[in-house]
Design a protein around this motif. Structure first.
Motif, PDB file in Angstrom:
ATOM      1  N   LEU A 113      56.474  86.922  29.588  1.00  0.00           N
ATOM      2  CA  LEU A 113      57.605  86.273  28.937  1.00  0.00           C
ATOM      3  C   LEU A 113      58.227  87.328  28.032  1.00  0.00           C
ATOM      4  O   LEU A 113      57.852  87.483  26.873  1.00  0.00           O
ATOM      5  N   GLN A 145      59.820  81.021  21.753  1.00  0.00           N
ATOM      6  CA  GLN A 145      58.984  81.901  22.573  1.00  0.00           C
ATOM      7  C   GLN A 145      57.529  81.416  22.554  1.00  0.00           C
ATOM      8  O   GLN A 145      56.887  81.325  23.604  1.00  0.00           O
ATOM      9  N   GLN A 185      55.588  79.922  25.798  1.00  0.00           N
ATOM     10  CA  GLN A 185      54.401  80.613  26.314  1.00  0.00           C
ATOM     11  C   GLN A 185      53.220  79.651  26.411  1.00  0.00           C
ATOM     12  O   GLN A 185      52.524  79.606  27.426  1.00  0.00           O
TER      13      GLN A 185
END
Length: 187
Positions: A48, A88, A92
């Motif tokens: 990612l 983020q 994830q």
């Protein structure tokens, strides 16, 4: 007279100095299923690489759209940590749960991991009682490239910033589930 003047001055100064308290919000972390050890040499890896935000979202204040063309950035209702970082981390975590047999990392692992990049163009509340989560993601797997837009408009169950943050988090979770499903289908 001087006592009255002093009291009036104190009241004026205290009124000027009082400000609304700041409230800080954090996206709730998705529940993570208990998982066993993963052999990183055998697992498929997904990097990612980043979640990027439209400029108007890169502030500490929550964003609210007041009409078709006007947006307000809250000065007392703030993200507890940078929104980009929260998105983020939650993405994830969601992908690690939603992609069994995969290891999702914010760092490239292995020789040629698949790379996921996400651009968020809208992540705000709206005047009609809805939350908007919009953007696109790109998956690079070897020489194959998959690009997919997302556009969610979700009704808030209540008024207020608490309901807005909860609804935005639900929208982001739906985006994560959609990404995981597309990755699994593209194998």
């Amino acid at each position: 007279m001087s006592k009255g003047w002093l009291v009036a001055m104190v009241l004026v100064l205290s009124a000027c100095s009082s400000t609304a308290p700041k409230t800080y919000y954090q996206l709730p972390q998705p529940s993570v299923a208990a998982a066993g050890k993963t052999d990183l040499t055998a697992a498929r890896t997904l990097w990612l690489s980043h979640v990027s935000l439209a400029d108007y979202l890169s502030t500490s204040g929550l964003v609210y759209q007041t009409n078709d063309v006007r947006y307000v950035i809250a000065s007392n209702n703030l993200w507890a940590s940078p929104l980009e970082q929260q998105l983020q981390q939650t993405l994830q975590s969601s992908l690690n749960t939603g992609l069994p047999g995969w290891t999702v990392s914010s760092q490239p692992l292995g020789a040629a991991p698949s790379e996921l990049a996400v651009t968020v163009k809208a992540f705000h509340g709206r005047y009609d009682g809805k939350a908007v989560v919009q953007g696109e993601w790109t998956l690079q797997r070897g020489d194959r490239l998959l690009r997919q837009p997302f556009n969610l408009v979700l009704r808030l169950k209540d008024d207020g910033y608490d309901a807005l943050v909860t609804t935005l988090a639900q929208g982001w979770q739906q985006v994560a589930q959609s990404i995981a499903a597309q990755i699994q289908r593209s194998e």
